[in-house]
Scaffold this active site. Structure first.
Site, PDB file in Angstrom:
ATOM      1  N   ASP A  78       0.800  -1.225   0.000  1.00  0.00           N
ATOM      2  CA  ASP A  78       0.000   0.000   0.000  1.00  0.00           C
ATOM      3  C   ASP A  78       0.830   1.272   0.000  1.00  0.00           C
ATOM      4  OD1 ASP A  78      -2.771  -1.186   0.183  1.00  0.00           O
ATOM      5  OD2 ASP A  78      -1.740  -2.194   1.815  1.00  0.00           O
ATOM      6  N   GLY A 120      11.291   0.377   1.159  1.00  0.00           N
ATOM      7  CA  GLY A 120      10.028   0.711   0.488  1.00  0.00           C
ATOM      8  C   GLY A 120       9.178   1.631   1.354  1.00  0.00           C
ATOM      9  N   THR A 121       8.990   1.238   2.600  1.00  0.00           N
ATOM     10  CA  THR A 121       8.149   2.000   3.530  1.00  0.00           C
ATOM     11  C   THR A 121       8.770   3.367   3.817  1.00  0.00           C
ATOM     12  OG1 THR A 121       7.617  -0.126   4.504  1.00  0.00           O
ATOM     13  CG2 THR A 121       6.958   1.787   5.764  1.00  0.00           C
ATOM     14  N   THR A 141      14.540  -4.083   9.120  1.00  0.00           N
ATOM     15  CA  THR A 141      14.583  -5.138   8.103  1.00  0.00           C
ATOM     16  C   THR A 141      15.462  -6.276   8.581  1.00  0.00           C
ATOM     17  OG1 THR A 141      15.363  -5.855   5.947  1.00  0.00           O
ATOM     18  CG2 THR A 141      16.288  -3.799   6.732  1.00  0.00           C
ATOM     19  N   ASP A 143      16.732  -8.241   6.705  1.00  0.00           N
ATOM     20  CA  ASP A 143      17.783  -8.425   5.698  1.00  0.00           C
ATOM     21  C   ASP A 143      19.052  -7.642   6.048  1.00  0.00           C
ATOM     22  OD1 ASP A 143      15.715  -9.724   4.421  1.00  0.00           O
ATOM     23  OD2 ASP A 143      15.282  -8.094   3.040  1.00  0.00           O
ATOM     24  N   ARG A 178      25.099 -37.034   4.437  1.00  0.00           N
ATOM     25  CA  ARG A 178      24.389 -36.327   3.374  1.00  0.00           C
ATOM     26  C   ARG A 178      24.949 -34.916   3.138  1.00  0.00           C
ATOM     27  NH1 ARG A 178      18.216 -38.029   5.048  1.00  0.00           N
ATOM     28  NH2 ARG A 178      18.089 -39.780   3.616  1.00  0.00           N
ATOM     29  N   GLY A 186      16.669 -12.965   2.814  1.00  0.00           N
ATOM     30  CA  GLY A 186      17.615 -11.848   2.908  1.00  0.00           C
ATOM     31  C   GLY A 186      17.681 -11.031   1.635  1.00  0.00           C
ATOM     32  N   ARG A 187      16.793 -11.375   0.681  1.00  0.00           N
ATOM     33  CA  ARG A 187      16.792 -10.704  -0.634  1.00  0.00           C
ATOM     34  C   ARG A 187      18.187 -10.743  -1.250  1.00  0.00           C
ATOM     35  NH1 ARG A 187      13.598  -5.126  -0.934  1.00  0.00           N
ATOM     36  NH2 ARG A 187      15.125  -4.544   0.613  1.00  0.00           N
ATOM     37  N   ARG A 283      19.846 -33.289   0.102  1.00  0.00           N
ATOM     38  CA  ARG A 283      18.513 -32.818   0.517  1.00  0.00           C
ATOM     39  C   ARG A 283      18.536 -31.295   0.644  1.00  0.00           C
ATOM     40  NH1 ARG A 283      17.696 -37.510  -0.228  1.00  0.00           N
ATOM     41  NH2 ARG A 283      16.584 -38.998   1.087  1.00  0.00           N
TER      42      ARG A 283
HETATM   43  O1  F6P Z   1      12.598  -8.125   3.246  1.00  0.00           O
HETATM   44  C1  F6P Z   1      12.221  -9.130   4.149  1.00  0.00           C
HETATM   45  C2  F6P Z   1      11.912 -10.419   3.432  1.00  0.00           C
HETATM   46  O2  F6P Z   1      11.597 -11.391   4.401  1.00  0.00           O
HETATM   47  C3  F6P Z   1      13.010 -10.899   2.506  1.00  0.00           C
HETATM   48  O3  F6P Z   1      14.078 -11.512   3.186  1.00  0.00           O
HETATM   49  C4  F6P Z   1      12.238 -11.806   1.594  1.00  0.00           C
HETATM   50  O4  F6P Z   1      12.863 -11.913   0.350  1.00  0.00           O
HETATM   51  C5  F6P Z   1      10.906 -11.106   1.466  1.00  0.00           C
HETATM   52  O5  F6P Z   1      10.782 -10.257   2.587  1.00  0.00           O
HETATM   53  C6  F6P Z   1       9.721 -12.031   1.405  1.00  0.00           C
HETATM   54  O6  F6P Z   1       8.589 -11.291   1.162  1.00  0.00           O
HETATM   55  P1  F6P Z   1       7.113 -11.853   1.331  1.00  0.00           P
HETATM   56  O7  F6P Z   1       6.806 -11.861   2.799  1.00  0.00           O
HETATM   57  O8  F6P Z   1       6.282 -10.908   0.578  1.00  0.00           O
HETATM   58  O9  F6P Z   1       7.101 -13.255   0.776  1.00  0.00           O
END
Ligand code: F6P
Length: 371
Positions: A78, A120-121, A141, A143, A178, A186-187, A283
């Site tokens: 939003d 973003g916010t 964040t 991240d 394994r 973490g983007r 795995r």
């Molecule tokens: O920015 C925080 C985060 O958790 C990232 O690490 C991740 O890529 C993204 O948000 C996931 O977003 P959503 O909750 O929209 O799936």
């Protein structure tokens, strides 16, 4: 400066542990130290648009010092400067409705808007500041990729949960000889994976800042075999990149301002490594949002107190248009313009591939898939 009587909070973007602790700190400090009234808009900027808020009182916040998530709820869709509204013909159209937000702040008697969020916010926070609204940002964040501050709340908690995952994978990987991949969010920043990987003794850490090849991963697994370590846990960032720059996209969220969601690289690598390392079963696990949920870790509880109190001090001093920061052990602030400028021009805080932490990790034999 106009006397502050009332402040409003909102939390936007993906949630993370620490938001509630910041909400609590700001509410307590505002009421008890400064005598201000506090409200919280619900669901981020959407609540500001619909004028949906709750009163934040001492009894509402007392017990949320360790509760993950946000009692104000959150939305990462939003953006009032580019908001989906009905077009009057049964469809939707994007429109700048930020004036409605400004009007609501006036109507509600809010003297300062405190925005808890990531890039973003905080971009919208900057845009409201440009419209003359008194705004303070508190950088959230998990991240940890905001360049203005050493550490954002949410990171340590998420990283600790990631570490626990890797710890647990170690014992089962060892029992079955394994190779197990653990994908961490973490983007495009590798902080969570690097920290959790090192803390959990992952032999291989694949992070976005250091592109990897399959050959180098296989080489590392074989070297471990030769050393009598016939099991390997690999911590892999959701944004990790192959040497040709490819990364794995999990989904596109069409109505999100930042539509790309990463995800799925661990599963993909599982299939690829299985063929290349036939003497080990491979795995993969992807804890996904699990590392984002749950209780706030002890470090983030303290950080949230420091961020929250500093936010109130900035308000009291009339230093609007700024984001609270921590550098070393010192709380400070940086302008929203600078913080957003840095994020917009790709100056997020990334792991330095030639930095001390990577160097130290390599010194103890951690493989990053680059050699
Ligand atoms: O920015 C925080 C985060 O958790 C990232 O690490 C991740 O890529 C993204 O948000 C996931 O977003 P959503 O909750 O929209 O799936």
């Amino acid at each position: 400066m106009k006397e502050i009587k009332k402040i409003a909070l909102l939390s936007g973007g993906g949630d993370c542990p620490g938001l509630n602790a910041v909400i609590r700190t700001i509410t307590k400090t505002a009421i008890e130290k400064f005598g201000w009234e506090v409200i919280g808009y619900v669901f981020g900027y959407r609540g500001l648009y619909t004028n949906n808020y709750i009163d934040l009182t001492l009894d509402k916040v007392e017990d949320i010092y360790k509760e993950g998530g946000t009692i104000l709820y959150s939305s990462n869709k939003d953006n009032l400067f580019d908001y989906l509204v009905d077009d009057g013909k049964g469809g939707k159209v994007k429109k700048d409705v930020s004036d409605v937000g400004v009007e609501n702040l006036k109507k509600d008697g809010v003297d300062c808007l405190v925005v808890l969020g990531g890039d973003g916010t905080l971009t919208s926070a900057r845009d409201f500041s440009r419209k003359g609204v008194n705004v303070i940002g508190v950088p959230k964040t998990m991240d940890n990729d905001l360049s203005c501050t050493d550490v954002t709340y949410g990171f340590m908690s998420a990283m600790s949960v990631g570490t626990e995952f890797i710890d647990r994978l170690q014992t089962t990987a060892k029992s079955h000889h394994r190779v197990i991949l653990c994908e961490l969010m973490g983007r495009d920043a590798g902080w969570i994976t690097l920290y959790a990987g090192l803390a959990g003794n992952a032999a291989i850490c694949l992070i976005p800042e250091i592109p990897f090849t399959l050959e180098n991963i296989v080489k590392c697994v074989k070297e471990r075999d030769a050393k009598g370590l016939p099991y390997t846990v690999i911590a892999v960032s959701e944004g990790a990149k192959y040497a040709d720059g490819t990364k794995v996209i999990g989904k596109i969220v069409e109505d999100s301002p930042d539509p790309i969601r990463l995800g799925g690289i661990a599963k993909q690598l599982e299939g690829q490594l299985e063929k290349l390392i036939p003497n080990h079963e491979v795995r993969s696990v992807n804890p996904g949002h699990i590392i984002r949920g749950g209780d706030i870790g002890a470090y983030d509880r303290i950080l949230s107190i420091r961020y929250g109190v500093s936010a109130c001090e900035l308000i009291n001093e009339g230093k609007f248009g700024n984001v609270v920061t921590i550098n070393g052990d010192k709380m400070g602030y940086t302008s929203l313009e600078e913080v957003i400028g840095a994020a917009k021009f790709g100056r997020q805080k990334h792991v330095d591939p030639n930095g001390e932490l990577v160097r130290d990790a390599k010194a103890i034999g951690v493989c990053f898939g680059d050699e």
